[in-house]
Motif scaffolding. Sequence first.
Motif, mmCIF file in Angstrom:
data_model
loop_
_atom_site.group_PDB
_atom_site.id
_atom_site.type_symbol
_atom_site.label_atom_id
_atom_site.label_comp_id
_atom_site.label_asym_id
_atom_site.label_seq_id
_atom_site.Cartn_x
_atom_site.Cartn_y
_atom_site.Cartn_z
ATOM 1 N N ASP A 1 16.330 6.911 3.776
ATOM 2 C CA ASP A 1 15.078 6.707 4.519
ATOM 3 C C ASP A 1 13.960 7.579 3.961
ATOM 4 O O ASP A 1 12.798 7.166 3.923
ATOM 5 C CB ASP A 1 15.295 7.021 5.997
ATOM 6 N N VAL A 2 14.301 8.779 3.528
ATOM 7 C CA VAL A 2 13.318 9.656 2.895
ATOM 8 C C VAL A 2 12.783 8.995 1.620
ATOM 9 O O VAL A 2 11.565 8.903 1.408
ATOM 10 C CB VAL A 2 13.941 11.031 2.544
ATOM 11 N N ARG A 3 13.709 8.548 0.783
ATOM 12 C CA ARG A 3 13.302 7.927 -0.484
ATOM 13 C C ARG A 3 12.453 6.684 -0.236
ATOM 14 O O ARG A 3 11.453 6.445 -0.933
ATOM 15 C CB ARG A 3 14.537 7.568 -1.307
ATOM 16 N N ARG A 4 12.830 5.897 0.750
ATOM 17 C CA ARG A 4 12.089 4.663 1.023
ATOM 18 C C ARG A 4 10.699 4.952 1.571
ATOM 19 O O ARG A 4 9.709 4.350 1.141
ATOM 20 C CB ARG A 4 12.880 3.785 1.993
ATOM 21 N N TRP A 5 10.586 5.899 2.509
ATOM 22 C CA TRP A 5 9.282 6.140 3.127
ATOM 23 C C TRP A 5 8.300 6.737 2.127
ATOM 24 O O TRP A 5 7.174 6.248 1.989
ATOM 25 C CB TRP A 5 9.418 7.067 4.340
ATOM 26 N N PHE A 6 8.722 7.787 1.390
ATOM 27 C CA PHE A 6 7.806 8.430 0.445
ATOM 28 C C PHE A 6 7.589 7.602 -0.816
ATOM 29 O O PHE A 6 6.548 7.723 -1.455
ATOM 30 C CB PHE A 6 8.312 9.832 0.084
ATOM 31 N N GLY A 7 8.565 6.771 -1.143
ATOM 32 C CA GLY A 7 8.426 5.973 -2.355
ATOM 33 C C GLY A 7 7.830 4.597 -2.150
ATOM 34 O O GLY A 7 7.318 3.999 -3.104
ATOM 35 N N GLU A 8 7.850 4.078 -0.870
ATOM 36 C CA GLU A 8 7.385 2.706 -0.641
ATOM 37 C C GLU A 8 6.504 2.553 0.597
ATOM 38 O O GLU A 8 5.502 1.824 0.553
ATOM 39 C CB GLU A 8 8.600 1.769 -0.483
ATOM 40 N N GLU A 9 6.853 3.231 1.685
ATOM 41 C CA GLU A 9 6.215 2.929 2.967
ATOM 42 C C GLU A 9 5.067 3.847 3.352
ATOM 43 O O GLU A 9 4.293 3.520 4.261
ATOM 44 C CB GLU A 9 7.278 2.966 4.077
ATOM 45 N N ASP A 10 4.937 4.989 2.709
ATOM 46 C CA ASP A 10 3.843 5.920 3.004
ATOM 47 C C ASP A 10 2.508 5.182 2.856
ATOM 48 O O ASP A 10 2.206 4.643 1.787
ATOM 49 C CB ASP A 10 3.922 7.094 2.025
ATOM 50 N N ARG B 1 6.354 3.952 -5.667
ATOM 51 C CA ARG B 1 6.736 4.895 -6.718
ATOM 52 C C ARG B 1 8.101 5.490 -6.353
ATOM 53 O O ARG B 1 8.183 6.477 -5.622
ATOM 54 C CB ARG B 1 5.703 6.012 -6.860
ATOM 55 N N PRO B 2 9.189 4.891 -6.830
ATOM 56 C CA PRO B 2 10.518 5.425 -6.519
ATOM 57 C C PRO B 2 10.678 6.892 -6.895
ATOM 58 O O PRO B 2 11.391 7.635 -6.218
ATOM 59 C CB PRO B 2 11.451 4.528 -7.341
ATOM 60 N N SER B 3 10.022 7.321 -7.972
ATOM 61 C CA SER B 3 10.134 8.718 -8.389
ATOM 62 C C SER B 3 9.582 9.659 -7.320
ATOM 63 O O SER B 3 10.071 10.778 -7.147
ATOM 64 C CB SER B 3 9.391 8.945 -9.709
ATOM 65 N N PHE C 1 11.497 12.721 -5.473
ATOM 66 C CA PHE C 1 10.890 14.048 -5.411
ATOM 67 C C PHE C 1 11.006 14.629 -4.005
ATOM 68 O O PHE C 1 11.424 15.776 -3.828
ATOM 69 C CB PHE C 1 9.421 13.940 -5.826
ATOM 70 N N PHE C 2 10.659 13.841 -2.989
ATOM 71 C CA PHE C 2 10.690 14.351 -1.623
ATOM 72 C C PHE C 2 12.115 14.453 -1.080
ATOM 73 O O PHE C 2 12.386 15.298 -0.216
ATOM 74 C CB PHE C 2 9.810 13.498 -0.720
ATOM 75 N N ALA C 3 13.028 13.641 -1.567
ATOM 76 C CA ALA C 3 14.422 13.781 -1.147
ATOM 77 C C ALA C 3 14.973 15.149 -1.542
ATOM 78 O O ALA C 3 15.843 15.703 -0.872
ATOM 79 C CB ALA C 3 15.272 12.672 -1.755
ATOM 80 N N HIS D 1 0.542 11.663 -9.954
ATOM 81 C CA HIS D 1 0.435 13.113 -9.774
ATOM 82 C C HIS D 1 1.718 13.836 -10.187
ATOM 83 O O HIS D 1 1.660 14.925 -10.763
ATOM 84 C CB HIS D 1 0.116 13.402 -8.303
ATOM 85 N N LEU D 2 2.858 13.236 -9.923
ATOM 86 C CA LEU D 2 4.145 13.859 -10.254
ATOM 87 C C LEU D 2 4.534 13.489 -11.685
ATOM 88 O O LEU D 2 5.522 12.804 -11.933
ATOM 89 C CB LEU D 2 5.224 13.418 -9.263
ATOM 90 N N VAL D 3 3.750 13.971 -12.620
ATOM 91 C CA VAL D 3 3.857 13.533 -14.013
ATOM 92 C C VAL D 3 5.269 13.692 -14.558
ATOM 93 O O VAL D 3 5.827 12.766 -15.164
ATOM 94 C CB VAL D 3 2.856 14.318 -14.889
ATOM 95 N N HIS D 4 5.867 14.865 -14.362
ATOM 96 C CA HIS D 4 7.173 15.140 -14.957
ATOM 97 C C HIS D 4 8.287 14.341 -14.293
ATOM 98 O O HIS D 4 9.373 14.197 -14.872
ATOM 99 C CB HIS D 4 7.492 16.639 -14.911
ATOM 100 N N TYR D 5 8.046 13.817 -13.098
ATOM 101 C CA TYR D 5 9.000 12.933 -12.431
ATOM 102 C C TYR D 5 8.734 11.476 -12.799
ATOM 103 O O TYR D 5 9.667 10.689 -12.987
ATOM 104 C CB TYR D 5 8.896 13.100 -10.913
ATOM 105 N N ASP D 6 7.470 11.094 -12.879
ATOM 106 C CA ASP D 6 7.117 9.696 -13.140
ATOM 107 C C ASP D 6 7.439 9.273 -14.564
ATOM 108 O O ASP D 6 7.838 8.136 -14.810
ATOM 109 C CB ASP D 6 5.618 9.480 -12.886
ATOM 110 N N SER D 7 7.233 10.183 -15.532
ATOM 111 C CA SER D 7 7.417 9.843 -16.940
ATOM 112 C C SER D 7 8.036 11.020 -17.681
ATOM 113 O O SER D 7 7.354 11.721 -18.445
ATOM 114 C CB SER D 7 6.068 9.463 -17.577
#
Length: 318
Positions: free
Chosen positions: A191-200, A207-209, A213-215, A292-298
Motif C-alpha cells: 500500500d505504501v508503494r502504491r500510494w506514493f508511486g501511483e495514487e499520491d 513513478r514506481p521508484s 523510496f518511501f517504502a 527529483h529522486l534522480v538516483h532512484y529513478d535512473s
Amino acid sequence: MVRRIDVTGAGGVRLAAWEYADPSPSSSSRGYPKGLPSPRGGGPGSGSAAGSAPRVHPEPKRPGVLLLHGLMGRASHWAPTARWLAGRYRAVAVDQRGHGRSGKPAEGPYGRDAFVQDAEAVVEQLDLAPVALIGHSMGALTAWQLAARRPELVRALVICDMRASALGARSQREWEEWFGSWPVPFAALADVRRWFGEEDPTLERPRPSRGAFFAEVMAERSDGWRPVFSRRQMLTARETWVHDAHWEELAQVRCPTLVVRGLDGELGRAEAMEMVRVLPRGRYAEIPDAGHLVHYDSPEGWRGVVQPFLDEVLHPVA
C-alpha cells in the motif's frame, strides 16, 4: 559489505553512519577510521624472515566520499551508489538527525547549523577529509554549506536536485497539506508503494521508484506501517531553509562541483545553469527519465555522470 559506526554530532546527538566496503580481499584493509583495528594479519608464510615481525606496507589512503540523503530520506537510499563507489573510494552514508537510526531529539535543533555541524563531525571523526560530498535535496544544501564554511575539508561536491532560490511560505504550506493527506497507517508495504508511486495526488504520472523510496522509510507498528521520522520534525527542518536563498554560500564553494538534475525534477534547467555559473568550478549534468529522486529513478544515468566526475577530480589509487 556494510558496517555501522556511531558518530557524535552537534549537541551530542548520536548519528548512525554506514561504511560500505569493497568485498575483494585486496581492499579489505583500506580506509578504516582512526582507532579501529585493520583486519590485515601476519604470520607464517607472510614473506618475513623466520622469527621476525611481518613487514607491513601501509596502503595509500583512499579518497573518502560522504553521502547525504534528503529530507525524509535515510542512508540506505544510497546503498546502490555506495556499493559501486566502494570499489575505488571509502564510501560512507549517514542517517542525518531525525532520520533513519540516528537520534531524533524531540525539540531539535533542526536548523541548518545543526545539520552542517553533524556532517562536519562525520568527516572529522571518521577521518574522511579531504572528502567528496554527494548530497541529494536537503543533503545537497548541507553539503555545499559545509564546503563553503570548511573548504579545507572538502575536495569535491555533487549537488543533486536542490534549488538555491528561496521557495517561500506557499511551498511550506503545500508541504503541510501534503503531509496531512498521507493515509497512515498503511496496512502493508504494498500500500505504501502504491500510494506514493501511483495514487499520491501530487504526482503528475506514476513513478514506481518513488513508491520504493518511501517504502524504505516505513516501519511496522501495532496498527500498521508508519514513517520512521516525525512529520512535525521534517516540517521544522524544512522551515529553516525554504524562506532563504542560498546563492551567497554557493558562490563560496571553491572545489570542483557537479550540479545534477533530473529532467522532471524540482530544479529547473535555467536555475541549474545559473548555479553552475555562480560556482567558481561548476559543471552541469542532466539525466533524462528522472524526477527529483534522480538516483532512484535512473541508477544507470546517475552513475554515468557521477562516476566520471569523481574519477577525474579525486584521482583514486588503482
